[in-house]
Design a protein around this motif. Structure first.
Motif, PDB file in Angstrom:
ATOM      1  N   LYS A  11      36.841 118.613  67.744  1.00 47.86           N
ATOM      2  CA  LYS A  11      37.686 119.786  67.976  1.00 47.86           C
ATOM      3  C   LYS A  11      38.419 119.685  69.311  1.00 47.86           C
ATOM      4  CE  LYS A  11      37.423 124.793  68.659  1.00 47.86           C
ATOM      5  NZ  LYS A  11      37.977 124.808  70.012  1.00 47.86           N
ATOM      6  N   GLU A  12      37.685 119.369  70.360  1.00 47.92           N
ATOM      7  CA  GLU A  12      38.287 119.313  71.692  1.00 47.92           C
ATOM      8  C   GLU A  12      39.368 118.230  71.775  1.00 47.92           C
ATOM      9  OE1 GLU A  12      37.944 121.483  74.162  1.00 47.92           O
ATOM     10  OE2 GLU A  12      36.496 122.613  72.963  1.00 47.92           O
ATOM     11  N   ILE A  13      39.105 117.083  71.215  1.00 46.27           N
ATOM     12  CA  ILE A  13      40.082 115.997  71.260  1.00 46.27           C
ATOM     13  C   ILE A  13      41.297 116.339  70.404  1.00 46.27           C
ATOM     14  CG2 ILE A  13      40.497 113.571  70.649  1.00 46.27           C
ATOM     15  CD1 ILE A  13      37.658 112.982  71.638  1.00 46.27           C
ATOM     16  N   SER A  14      41.094 116.999  69.273  1.00 43.33           N
ATOM     17  CA  SER A  14      42.214 117.343  68.391  1.00 43.33           C
ATOM     18  C   SER A  14      43.179 118.331  69.031  1.00 43.33           C
ATOM     19  CB  SER A  14      41.702 117.900  67.062  1.00 43.33           C
ATOM     20  OG  SER A  14      41.184 119.204  67.227  1.00 43.33           O
ATOM     21  N   GLU A  15      42.738 119.059  70.034  1.00 40.86           N
ATOM     22  CA  GLU A  15      43.586 120.040  70.695  1.00 40.86           C
ATOM     23  C   GLU A  15      44.407 119.450  71.845  1.00 40.86           C
ATOM     24  OE1 GLU A  15      40.952 123.243  71.727  1.00 40.86           O
ATOM     25  OE2 GLU A  15      40.701 123.831  69.629  1.00 40.86           O
ATOM     26  N   LEU A  16      44.185 118.176  72.129  1.00 37.63           N
ATOM     27  CA  LEU A  16      44.925 117.506  73.198  1.00 37.63           C
ATOM     28  C   LEU A  16      46.271 116.995  72.688  1.00 37.63           C
ATOM     29  CD1 LEU A  16      42.017 115.352  74.655  1.00 37.63           C
ATOM     30  CD2 LEU A  16      42.982 117.421  75.657  1.00 37.63           C
ATOM     31  N   PRO A  17      47.201 116.730  73.598  1.00 34.63           N
ATOM     32  CA  PRO A  17      48.450 116.091  73.181  1.00 34.63           C
ATOM     33  C   PRO A  17      48.154 114.737  72.520  1.00 34.63           C
ATOM     34  CG  PRO A  17      48.618 116.900  75.436  1.00 34.63           C
ATOM     35  CD  PRO A  17      47.181 117.045  75.020  1.00 34.63           C
ATOM     36  N   GLU A  19      49.289 111.777  72.784  1.00 32.35           N
ATOM     37  CA  GLU A  19      49.138 110.624  73.675  1.00 32.35           C
ATOM     38  C   GLU A  19      47.733 110.563  74.276  1.00 32.35           C
ATOM     39  OE1 GLU A  19      51.648 112.924  74.098  1.00 32.35           O
ATOM     40  OE2 GLU A  19      53.185 111.747  73.063  1.00 32.35           O
ATOM     41  N   MET A  20      47.201 111.717  74.661  1.00 32.77           N
ATOM     42  CA  MET A  20      45.847 111.762  75.219  1.00 32.77           C
ATOM     43  C   MET A  20      44.818 111.447  74.143  1.00 32.77           C
ATOM     44  SD  MET A  20      45.780 114.844  78.001  1.00 32.77           S
ATOM     45  CE  MET A  20      44.104 114.482  78.466  1.00 32.77           C
ATOM     46  N   GLN A  21      45.029 111.960  72.935  1.00 32.45           N
ATOM     47  CA  GLN A  21      44.117 111.660  71.833  1.00 32.45           C
ATOM     48  C   GLN A  21      44.051 110.153  71.603  1.00 32.45           C
ATOM     49  OE1 GLN A  21      44.771 113.837  68.161  1.00 32.45           O
ATOM     50  NE2 GLN A  21      45.563 115.586  69.292  1.00 32.45           N
ATOM     51  N   GLU A  22      45.214 109.525  71.575  1.00 33.87           N
ATOM     52  CA  GLU A  22      45.274 108.082  71.338  1.00 33.87           C
ATOM     53  C   GLU A  22      44.578 107.312  72.460  1.00 33.87           C
ATOM     54  OE1 GLU A  22      49.447 107.350  70.808  1.00 33.87           O
ATOM     55  OE2 GLU A  22      49.423 108.138  68.762  1.00 33.87           O
ATOM     56  N   ALA A  23      44.785 107.744  73.693  1.00 31.35           N
ATOM     57  CA  ALA A  23      44.156 107.070  74.831  1.00 31.35           C
ATOM     58  C   ALA A  23      42.635 107.186  74.769  1.00 31.35           C
ATOM     59  CB  ALA A  23      44.680 107.647  76.144  1.00 31.35           C
ATOM     60  N   ILE A  24      42.149 108.370  74.476  1.00 33.83           N
ATOM     61  CA  ILE A  24      40.701 108.593  74.398  1.00 33.83           C
ATOM     62  C   ILE A  24      40.100 107.818  73.233  1.00 33.83           C
ATOM     63  CG2 ILE A  24      38.919 110.331  73.916  1.00 33.83           C
ATOM     64  CD1 ILE A  24      40.662 112.290  75.585  1.00 33.83           C
ATOM     65  N   ASN A  25      40.786 107.812  72.110  1.00 31.43           N
ATOM     66  CA  ASN A  25      40.273 107.149  70.917  1.00 31.43           C
ATOM     67  C   ASN A  25      40.456 105.634  70.937  1.00 31.43           C
ATOM     68  OD1 ASN A  25      39.295 109.515  69.710  1.00 31.43           O
ATOM     69  ND2 ASN A  25      41.314 110.004  68.892  1.00 31.43           N
ATOM     70  N   ALA A  26      41.187 105.119  71.905  1.00 27.78           N
ATOM     71  CA  ALA A  26      41.407 103.674  71.995  1.00 27.78           C
ATOM     72  C   ALA A  26      40.142 102.934  72.427  1.00 27.78           C
ATOM     73  CB  ALA A  26      42.545 103.376  72.963  1.00 27.78           C
ATOM     74  N   PHE A  27      39.219 103.646  73.025  1.00 27.53           N
ATOM     75  CA  PHE A  27      37.971 103.046  73.499  1.00 27.53           C
ATOM     76  C   PHE A  27      36.804 103.789  72.856  1.00 27.53           C
ATOM     77  CE2 PHE A  27      34.496 103.098  76.700  1.00 27.53           C
ATOM     78  CZ  PHE A  27      34.187 101.759  76.667  1.00 27.53           C
ATOM     79  N   LEU A  58      36.956 113.317  80.299  1.00 22.46           N
ATOM     80  CA  LEU A  58      38.029 112.686  79.526  1.00 22.46           C
ATOM     81  C   LEU A  58      39.142 113.659  79.155  1.00 22.46           C
ATOM     82  CD1 LEU A  58      36.029 110.374  77.082  1.00 22.46           C
ATOM     83  CD2 LEU A  58      37.490 109.655  78.989  1.00 22.46           C
ATOM     84  N   ILE A  59      38.782 114.878  78.798  1.00 19.76           N
ATOM     85  CA  ILE A  59      39.802 115.840  78.384  1.00 19.76           C
ATOM     86  C   ILE A  59      40.374 116.627  79.563  1.00 19.76           C
ATOM     87  CG2 ILE A  59      38.895 116.006  76.048  1.00 19.76           C
ATOM     88  CD1 ILE A  59      37.736 118.750  76.761  1.00 19.76           C
ATOM     89  N   GLY A  60      39.877 116.362  80.760  1.00 29.00           N
ATOM     90  CA  GLY A  60      40.451 116.959  81.957  1.00 29.00           C
ATOM     91  C   GLY A  60      39.934 118.327  82.326  1.00 29.00           C
ATOM     92  N   VAL A  61      38.842 118.759  81.710  1.00 27.83           N
ATOM     93  CA  VAL A  61      38.273 120.063  82.039  1.00 27.83           C
ATOM     94  C   VAL A  61      37.529 120.000  83.369  1.00 27.83           C
ATOM     95  CG1 VAL A  61      36.587 121.811  81.316  1.00 27.83           C
ATOM     96  CG2 VAL A  61      38.118 120.778  79.640  1.00 27.83           C
ATOM     97  N   VAL A  62      36.896 118.852  83.630  1.00 22.61           N
ATOM     98  CA  VAL A  62      36.133 118.651  84.862  1.00 22.61           C
ATOM     99  C   VAL A  62      36.732 117.456  85.603  1.00 22.61           C
ATOM    100  CG1 VAL A  62      33.869 118.018  85.799  1.00 22.61           C
ATOM    101  CG2 VAL A  62      34.021 119.603  83.879  1.00 22.61           C
ATOM    102  N   ASP A  63      36.915 117.605  86.894  1.00 26.36           N
ATOM    103  CA  ASP A  63      37.430 116.523  87.723  1.00 26.36           C
ATOM    104  C   ASP A  63      36.412 115.395  87.790  1.00 26.36           C
ATOM    105  OD1 ASP A  63      37.967 114.980  90.247  1.00 26.36           O
ATOM    106  OD2 ASP A  63      39.637 116.405  90.345  1.00 26.36           O
ATOM    107  N   SER A  64      36.887 114.175  87.710  1.00 27.14           N
ATOM    108  CA  SER A  64      35.988 113.015  87.723  1.00 27.14           C
ATOM    109  C   SER A  64      35.173 112.929  89.012  1.00 27.14           C
ATOM    110  CB  SER A  64      36.779 111.725  87.509  1.00 27.14           C
ATOM    111  OG  SER A  64      37.726 111.540  88.545  1.00 27.14           O
ATOM    112  N   GLU A  65      35.615 113.594  90.042  1.00 26.19           N
ATOM    113  CA  GLU A  65      34.872 113.636  91.307  1.00 26.19           C
ATOM    114  C   GLU A  65      33.474 114.231  91.121  1.00 26.19           C
ATOM    115  OE1 GLU A  65      35.235 116.206  95.444  1.00 26.19           O
ATOM    116  OE2 GLU A  65      37.062 115.665  94.371  1.00 26.19           O
ATOM    117  N   PHE A  66      33.324 115.109  90.138  1.00 24.22           N
ATOM    118  CA  PHE A  66      32.056 115.791  89.889  1.00 24.22           C
ATOM    119  C   PHE A  66      31.231 115.153  88.777  1.00 24.22           C
ATOM    120  CE2 PHE A  66      35.100 118.964  91.464  1.00 24.22           C
ATOM    121  CZ  PHE A  66      34.489 119.256  92.672  1.00 24.22           C
TER     122      PHE A  66
END
Length: 88
Positions: A11-17, A19-27, A58-66
């Motif tokens: 669900k969360e990935i399907s709601e992304l643009p 391009e982002m879906q493709e990037a996340i699903n590429a790996f 990955l979906i940008g909800v949380v900054d990678s710093e954390f």
């Protein structure tokens, strides 16, 4: 991975643009997180928590710093283990 977690991820990935879906699903990050979790002796529940924290970054909800701090807090690891898992 539980069916509920699979549904949340889908669900969360399907709601992304697209391009982002493709990037996340590429790996295959789901399998990678399972392997990292098993290598670090996490339980199935802790691996699920680790995967959820990974998804949030990955979906940008949380900054990678954390990322490492959240792994430590939610997947019941030490600080050093969490940092190493985040690096992987």
């Amino acid at each position: 991975m539980t069916e509920k977690l699979k549904e949340i991820i889908k669900k969360e990935i399907s709601e992304l643009p697209k391009e982002m879906q493709e990037a996340i699903n590429a790996f295959d990050w789901i399998r990678a997180t399972e392997e990292i979790g098993k290598k670090n002796n996490l339980t199935e529940e802790e691996i699920g928590d680790f995967q959820m924290e990974t998804l949030l970054v990955l979906i940008g909800v949380v900054d990678s710093e954390f990322y490492a701090v959240n792994i430590e807090n939610h997947a019941n690891t030490t600080k050093d283990e969490a940092v190493n898992m985040a690096k992987e």
